[in-house]
Scaffold this active site. Structure first.
Site, short mmCIF file in Angstrom:
data_model
loop_
_atom_site.label_atom_id
_atom_site.label_comp_id
_atom_site.label_asym_id
_atom_site.label_seq_id
_atom_site.Cartn_x
_atom_site.Cartn_y
_atom_site.Cartn_z
N ASP A 34 -6.97 11.01 -59.38
CA ASP A 34 -7.86 11.96 -58.71
C ASP A 34 -8.16 13.16 -59.60
OD1 ASP A 34 -8.08 10.50 -56.41
OD2 ASP A 34 -6.37 11.47 -55.44
N LYS A 56 -13.92 13.14 -56.59
CA LYS A 56 -15.26 13.72 -56.52
C LYS A 56 -15.31 14.97 -57.38
CE LYS A 56 -18.57 14.99 -52.99
NZ LYS A 56 -18.75 15.31 -51.59
N MET A 167 -5.80 22.70 -48.54
CA MET A 167 -7.21 22.91 -48.90
C MET A 167 -7.88 23.95 -48.00
SD MET A 167 -7.73 18.82 -49.33
CE MET A 167 -6.43 18.52 -48.12
#
Lengths: 239, 239
Positions: A34, A56, A167
């Site tokens: 990741d 991403k 997060m």
């Protein structure tokens, strides 16, 4: 002989990798990782291994879990020691289940290696605890990637003495609004930690009513984690 | 030069120890450890080190946190590499803060090394997750060493999709009564895991209404951990 391992890389410092994770990274032939796995961890990977980043990143789209599973299965079928490397621990907000299911259904054997979850890393680096005999008899982990309604906030506040928000920055203003609307106290202490365990680690200790302003002033960004509750006032810092 | 480290040993398997913990155990001259730290972990300690077990064992009384702190400080002042070793992670139900405070007040430097908390270990060994995109957006850790009122249960049940209960067996019948009185569904799945990560690991998957009977039939004992919630039905087992 081919192998397939899902590994939690921990918050980022290589010292906090498990012995098993280290061994598997040393013998890996393909590592699928990741965006938030640290460079220091990636430097431990067998230098002859191929590395594929599937997280991403800004304008790029991320890989879909089924695409990642296919990548891993292809590598396994080619006879490779294959590693899927995720930041933190694989069981907490890592969405590994969607990747593992197609592999399980294809009857491909795999191993899972747990990692230090970032909340534990924050407490170790700052010498505080998530629970405390008289201050906090429970701790709840939530993710702020999705909105949290004031109704859900009111239950969270009244249930758990310590709240860990993974997060938190994506939705922080709305998180704080919800917390206050739900009756949460504006003076409740909140601790924000960025880049836990790395040389770039930074911390902010404030209150629900001040933290937004502090974040803007210090240009605090992801990756970070928030701990809300009285335990944060006990941080004494490793010396 | 003397050093003092607080180390989380993880659930028990040496493979899941961190690189830093392994290094510190190899150079330790005194290791002060709890009753539940596994023999396999203790075998990694420098063979010339002294070992002191401070956990409560059956008829023996346990050491008080201030006694443990004194033991550690004395060893440090004698110039030893000193390790305080706890099962699991130090930040979750480990009561390390009471030990650290006198050391901090005496201005003795120390390091904290996080460990894999048992909940993460259970998920790795059984291939399940504590959170899941559609089933569980939060997870709460509680300890069953103290009673949980039906009022608190009702909040826990309505707030968190996954509940992890540390040390559940001491009070399991009353836990289950409280859960049901609070309106918890008797068919809610519950997973019990004993001796996580060791060769003696055993699991029971049942429901709130059946688990007491299963525990008695299988003579299930501590150390164990319970996970309550739909995520437990997704365990596919590492293959």
């Amino acid at each position: 002989m081919a192998s397939l391992s899902f590994i939690g890389a921990g918050p980022g410092h290589p010292d906090w990798l498990t012995l098993r994770a280290y061994h598997l990274l040393q013998q890996a032939q393909l590592v699928v990782y990741d965006a938030l796995v640290s460079q220091q961890i990636l430097q431990l990977v067998n230098p002859y291994a191929s590395l594929i980043q599937v997280g991403k990143r800004s304008s790029q789209r991320g890989y879909h879990p089924t695409e990642i599973a296919q990548l891993l299965m292809n590598s396994y079928h080619q006879g490779n020691h294959t590693v899927r490397l995720k930041g933190g621990d694989v069981s907490i907000f890592a969405r590994f289940y969607e990747e593992i299911l197609p592999i399980h259904e294809a009857c491909i054997p795999f191993e899972i290696v747990p990692g230090i979850t970032t909340a534990s890393g924050v407490c170790a680096s700052l010498a505080c605890a998530l629970t405390h005999r008289s201050l906090a008899s429970s701790v709840t982990f939530i993710s702020a990637m999705e909105a949290i309604s004031p109704f859900r906030w009111s239950k969270l506040i009244s249930t758990s003495d310590t709240l860990v928000v993974y997060m938190p920055l994506a939705n922080l203003p709305s998180l704080i609004d919800g917390y206050l609307q739900a009756g949460g106290h504006p003076e409740t202490p909140i601790l924000l930690v960025q880049w836990c365990s790395l040389d770039t680690q930074a911390t902010l200790l404030g209150t629900i009513s001040t933290i937004n302003h502090q974040i803007q002033r210090h240009q605090f960004g992801p990756p970070s984690l928030a701990i809300i509750g009285e335990v944060t006032t006990l941080c004494i810092g490793s010396t």
